[in-house]
Structure formats: C-alpha cells, structure tokens
Design a protein around this motif. Structure first.
Motif, PDB file in Angstrom:
ATOM      1  N   SER A   1       0.708  -1.413   0.046  1.00  0.00           N
ATOM      2  CA  SER A   1       0.096   0.014  -0.101  1.00  0.00           C
ATOM      3  C   SER A   1       0.821   1.189  -0.127  1.00  0.00           C
ATOM      4  O   SER A   1       0.670   2.082  -0.678  1.00  0.00           O
ATOM      5  CB  SER A   1      -1.235   0.021   1.273  1.00  0.00           C
ATOM      6  OG  SER A   1      -1.792  -0.984   1.123  1.00  0.00           O
ATOM      7  N   GLU A   2       1.876   1.248   0.828  1.00  0.00           N
ATOM      8  CA  GLU A   2       2.815   2.557   0.683  1.00  0.00           C
ATOM      9  C   GLU A   2       3.440   2.577  -0.408  1.00  0.00           C
ATOM     10  O   GLU A   2       3.887   3.706  -0.896  1.00  0.00           O
ATOM     11  CB  GLU A   2       3.913   2.148   1.890  1.00  0.00           C
ATOM     12  CG  GLU A   2       3.308   2.176   3.534  1.00  0.00           C
ATOM     13  CD  GLU A   2       4.410   1.637   4.380  1.00  0.00           C
ATOM     14  OE1 GLU A   2       3.698   2.040   5.693  1.00  0.00           O
ATOM     15  OE2 GLU A   2       5.191   1.045   4.165  1.00  0.00           O
ATOM     16  N   LEU A   3       3.855   1.512  -1.250  1.00  0.00           N
ATOM     17  CA  LEU A   3       4.724   1.665  -2.253  1.00  0.00           C
ATOM     18  C   LEU A   3       3.578   2.175  -3.367  1.00  0.00           C
ATOM     19  O   LEU A   3       4.182   2.966  -4.211  1.00  0.00           O
ATOM     20  CB  LEU A   3       5.027   0.145  -2.660  1.00  0.00           C
ATOM     21  CG  LEU A   3       5.965   0.091  -4.127  1.00  0.00           C
ATOM     22  CD1 LEU A   3       7.268   0.852  -4.035  1.00  0.00           C
ATOM     23  CD2 LEU A   3       6.234  -1.390  -4.522  1.00  0.00           C
ATOM     24  N   ALA A   4       2.409   1.557  -3.442  1.00  0.00           N
ATOM     25  CA  ALA A   4       1.365   2.001  -4.507  1.00  0.00           C
ATOM     26  C   ALA A   4       1.116   3.536  -4.485  1.00  0.00           C
ATOM     27  O   ALA A   4       1.050   4.186  -5.187  1.00  0.00           O
ATOM     28  CB  ALA A   4       0.329   1.266  -4.331  1.00  0.00           C
TER      29      ALA A   4
ATOM     30  N   SER B   1      -3.237  -0.349  -5.650  1.00  0.00           N
ATOM     31  CA  SER B   1      -2.439  -1.553  -5.177  1.00  0.00           C
ATOM     32  C   SER B   1      -2.486  -2.696  -5.880  1.00  0.00           C
ATOM     33  O   SER B   1      -1.512  -3.336  -6.160  1.00  0.00           O
ATOM     34  CB  SER B   1      -3.108  -1.869  -3.784  1.00  0.00           C
ATOM     35  OG  SER B   1      -2.765  -1.035  -2.717  1.00  0.00           O
ATOM     36  N   PRO B   2      -3.570  -3.011  -6.962  1.00  0.00           N
ATOM     37  CA  PRO B   2      -3.373  -3.951  -7.980  1.00  0.00           C
ATOM     38  C   PRO B   2      -2.343  -3.845  -8.825  1.00  0.00           C
ATOM     39  O   PRO B   2      -1.593  -4.777  -9.319  1.00  0.00           O
ATOM     40  CB  PRO B   2      -4.889  -4.506  -8.415  1.00  0.00           C
ATOM     41  CG  PRO B   2      -5.762  -3.598  -7.372  1.00  0.00           C
ATOM     42  CD  PRO B   2      -5.022  -2.626  -6.527  1.00  0.00           C
TER      43      PRO B   2
ATOM     44  N   LEU C   1       1.024  -4.205  -7.226  1.00  0.00           N
ATOM     45  CA  LEU C   1       1.191  -5.893  -6.933  1.00  0.00           C
ATOM     46  C   LEU C   1       1.517  -6.599  -8.201  1.00  0.00           C
ATOM     47  O   LEU C   1       2.675  -7.329  -8.144  1.00  0.00           O
ATOM     48  CB  LEU C   1      -0.198  -6.378  -6.380  1.00  0.00           C
ATOM     49  CG  LEU C   1      -0.085  -7.795  -6.097  1.00  0.00           C
ATOM     50  CD1 LEU C   1       0.903  -8.219  -5.138  1.00  0.00           C
ATOM     51  CD2 LEU C   1      -1.697  -8.402  -6.021  1.00  0.00           C
ATOM     52  N   LYS C   2       1.261  -6.187  -9.401  1.00  0.00           N
ATOM     53  CA  LYS C   2       1.452  -6.736 -10.703  1.00  0.00           C
ATOM     54  C   LYS C   2       3.060  -6.396 -10.601  1.00  0.00           C
ATOM     55  O   LYS C   2       3.810  -7.385 -11.153  1.00  0.00           O
ATOM     56  CB  LYS C   2       0.662  -6.192 -11.773  1.00  0.00           C
ATOM     57  CG  LYS C   2       0.986  -6.821 -13.208  1.00  0.00           C
ATOM     58  CD  LYS C   2       0.254  -6.497 -14.163  1.00  0.00           C
ATOM     59  CE  LYS C   2       0.430  -7.218 -15.593  1.00  0.00           C
ATOM     60  NZ  LYS C   2      -0.339  -6.723 -16.627  1.00  0.00           N
ATOM     61  N   VAL C   3       3.317  -5.464 -10.553  1.00  0.00           N
ATOM     62  CA  VAL C   3       4.743  -4.844 -10.854  1.00  0.00           C
ATOM     63  C   VAL C   3       5.742  -5.631  -9.553  1.00  0.00           C
ATOM     64  O   VAL C   3       6.678  -6.265  -9.958  1.00  0.00           O
ATOM     65  CB  VAL C   3       5.017  -3.596 -10.763  1.00  0.00           C
ATOM     66  CG1 VAL C   3       6.726  -3.116 -10.734  1.00  0.00           C
ATOM     67  CG2 VAL C   3       4.202  -2.846 -11.872  1.00  0.00           C
ATOM     68  N   VAL C   4       5.361  -5.695  -8.502  1.00  0.00           N
ATOM     69  CA  VAL C   4       6.251  -6.419  -7.362  1.00  0.00           C
ATOM     70  C   VAL C   4       6.091  -7.990  -7.771  1.00  0.00           C
ATOM     71  O   VAL C   4       7.247  -8.365  -7.459  1.00  0.00           O
ATOM     72  CB  VAL C   4       5.321  -5.932  -6.087  1.00  0.00           C
ATOM     73  CG1 VAL C   4       6.128  -6.874  -4.884  1.00  0.00           C
ATOM     74  CG2 VAL C   4       5.572  -4.488  -5.775  1.00  0.00           C
TER      75      VAL C   4
END
Length: 153
Positions: A55-58, A65-66, A69-72
């Motif tokens: 969430s922080e990264l997004a 967030s989705p 998440l795909k990138v992560v």
C-alpha cells in the motif's frame, strides 16, 4: 529549398528518452539484468530508501495497489525484490530490494552518470547543466500540478 521543420518539443523529448532507455537497457543486459521491466526503476529507487508494504509503495508510485502488486510480483519472480512478514503486524508483507535488486540499481545509477558525462564531453558541461535545469524545471512544474515525481536517492 527550406530546411526541414524541427521536431515538436514533446516528440524530441520522447525520441531522446527512447535513445537513452535503449542504451540503458543494453548496458543492464550486458551485466546480466536483461529482464528489467519499464516500471522497475521507480520501485528500485523507492525501496532503496526503506522497505515498505504494498500500500505504501502504491501510494508513492501514484498507482492502485493491484497495479503495484503486478509490478512487485514480477520483480519478486525475477529476484529483485523480497517479501517478508512485518515484525509488528504479521498480516503485512514488507518489500525490500534483494542483493540482485541493489546490484541492478547500482549498475543503472553508474550508467546514468556515465551517460551524462559522455554527453557533457560531446556537447560541453555548460550545455548539459543548462539542459538539466530545463528538465528539472519541467519536472518541478509536474509536481506543482499534483503529479508524481520520483524522489532522488
């Protein structure tokens, strides 16, 4: 005969960035980092500062967030990012750069410096400094309009 019309400013920026990106990708591939996605650079820089959760990264990336998440997930699968359980809240996964991620970021940063130095040697340090000022002003105006700008690290 008249001289050809110059490229539109935005087109010129795009073409210049494409040339830079092609050279960066080639340099990274030569060092064994031939699987870096186009969004990885921003994540590398953010996680270099401090591990964070999805969430922080997004939020830092200005995306859902989705989407983050795909990138992560891609970065984890390729060995650039790790997930670990947060010490305070076991439901939260902390994201951090792996040794491979730190090595890729280091290589990219070294390339950036070499590229800028090569342009300075070809065109002159004053011209590169002036170009940098223009680009920084353009980037700052994006931030003033509420746009996201990657933080330097």
């Amino acid at each position: 005969m008249s001289s050809p019309e110059p490229l539109d400013f935005g087109v010129l920026l795009n073409v210049a960035f494409a040339a830079f990106r092609e050279a960066l990708d080639a340099d990274l591939a030569a060092a064994g980092f031939d699987d870096i996605g186009t969004s990885f650079g921003y994540v590398f820089r953010l996680l270099a500062e401090v591990p964070c959760n999805l969430s922080e990264l997004a939020a830092q990336l200005g995306m859902s967030s989705p989407g983050a998440l795909k990138v992560v997930d891609d970065m984890v699968a390729k060995g650039y990012v790790s997930r670990s359980t947060d010490a305070d809240d076991r439901r939260v996964k902390r994201l951090a750069l792996t040794a491979r991620g730190r090595a890729a970021l280091s290589r990219a940063r070294a390339f950036h410096a070499r590229y800028e130095q090569a342009v300075a040697e070809r065109l002159g340090a004053r011209e590169v400094a002036a170009t940098r000022k223009v680009l920084e002003a353009m980037a700052a105006s994006q931030g003033e309009r509420g746009g996201r700008m990657p933080r330097p690290v």
